[in-house]
Design a protein around this motif. Structure first.
Motif, PDB file in Angstrom:
ATOM      1  N   PHE A 115      50.240 -31.098  88.890  1.00 30.32           N
ATOM      2  CA  PHE A 115      48.925 -30.664  89.493  1.00 30.32           C
ATOM      3  C   PHE A 115      47.887 -31.862  89.700  1.00 30.32           C
ATOM      4  O   PHE A 115      47.421 -32.367  88.947  1.00 30.32           O
ATOM      5  N   GLU A 126      47.442 -34.698  87.212  1.00 27.06           N
ATOM      6  CA  GLU A 126      48.507 -34.837  86.256  1.00 27.06           C
ATOM      7  C   GLU A 126      49.255 -36.080  86.430  1.00 27.06           C
ATOM      8  O   GLU A 126      50.246 -36.359  85.480  1.00 27.06           O
ATOM      9  N   CYS A 152      53.231 -23.392  85.342  1.00 24.20           N
ATOM     10  CA  CYS A 152      52.062 -23.461  85.993  1.00 24.20           C
ATOM     11  C   CYS A 152      52.127 -23.706  87.541  1.00 24.20           C
ATOM     12  O   CYS A 152      52.659 -22.901  88.128  1.00 24.20           O
ATOM     13  N   PHE A 153      51.822 -25.276  87.578  1.00 26.37           N
ATOM     14  CA  PHE A 153      51.748 -25.518  89.157  1.00 26.37           C
ATOM     15  C   PHE A 153      53.130 -25.185  90.273  1.00 26.37           C
ATOM     16  O   PHE A 153      53.265 -24.874  91.248  1.00 26.37           O
TER      17      PHE A 153
END
Length: 279
Positions: A115, A126, A152-153
């Motif tokens: 991300f 990140e 997540c991403f």
């Protein structure tokens, strides 16, 4: 199969974070959950310098804690993710594991999509901290259910989930989704991944303001293969407990065989052909 998502609010105090997570995991097991999922960075969450200092090997404190708890309760556990410092190569990874009811690590997934964003309230790079993972992972739960892993991403990259869904019945996404993108994007993305892959989608996010410049949006939820939201967390730490009906999944995949209808195709030309431009 009964599943549970343990929605937490983590900060830089690992001992307190693990204690809070442990209470929710035990409650989930008491309520009959066979699989429990925690959010990304559930054990320790902070700015880059805090995360870098907290890096640990695969068999470090996070996995040791998860292994002991899973074995104690006899459950499958996906303990979100942690900062992994591998012993055999340089760099750090955002790593998620699956621990079985015997306490053994059954699978390791290193987050593929990192991300990098300049959205106000979610400024992150990140790639300054982590290396990209490069391997999609499907693991098998104690009852034989096949679980596709992500973090997540990754949820914004449907090609990963399609690759997982060819083998998996359930898709899981631990996250620390920023508040600013949660309301508009998180539910839509989870439902889309469930619909297009005709799979159960388990999204477990952190929630609330942290002890640094970040607010997570929560809204952990379970979506069924039709895209219906079966259960959703409130805007506070707590549990989502839900039963997955695999007969329903077989009905959806049988009546609307989207996965079977996949076809190979050539990518678009680098430059459109003249006759197509004016068509």
């Amino acid at each position: 199969m009964r599943v549970a998502l343990a929605q937490v609010n983590a900060d830089g105090d690992r001992e307190a974070n693990l204690a809070n997570a442990g209470r929710l995991v035990r409650e989930a097991a008491d309520r009959g959950a066979a699989l429990v999922v925690l959010p990304e960075f559930f054990g320790l969450y902070g700015p880059a310098e805090v995360m870098r200092a907290a890096a640990e090997p695969l068999d470090g404190p996070t996995t040791e804690w998860a292994s002991g708890l899973a074995a104690e309760l006899g459950i499958d556990l996906v303990p979100g993710s942690f900062v992994e410092r591998p012993a055999d190569r340089p760099g750090l990874f955002n790593t998620s594991v699956h621990v079985g009811p015997d306490g053994r690590v059954r699978a390791r997934y290193r987050k593929i999509h990192l991300f990098d964003a300049t959205i106000p309230g979610a400024e992150t790079r990140e790639t300054d901290l982590f290396e990209h993972g490069d391997q999609a992972v499907v693991t098998v739960l104690a009852d034989g259910t096949r679980l596709g892993m992500s973090v997540c991403f990754d949820i914004r990259f449907p090609e990963l989930y399609r690759a997982l869904a060819v083998q998996a019945d359930v898709l899981v996404c631990p996250a620390a989704f920023p508040m600013i993108t949660t309301r508009d994007h998180w539910p839509v993305l989870l439902r889309a991944r469930a619909i297009e892959n005709q799979a159960f989608m388990l999204g477990c996010s952190q929630v609330g303001a942290h002890d640094w410049d970040r607010v997570s949006g929560g809204r952990s939820m379970v979506c069924d293969p039709w895209g219906l939201i079966l259960a959703q967390a409130s805007d506070t730490p707590g549990l989502v407990v839900c039963d997955l009906d695999f007969d329903r999944q077989r009905w959806v995949r049988g009546r609307l065989p989207a996965l079977e209808g996949r076809r190979a195709f050539a990518p678009p030309a680098e430059r459109p052909r003249e006759e197509n431009v004016n068509a």
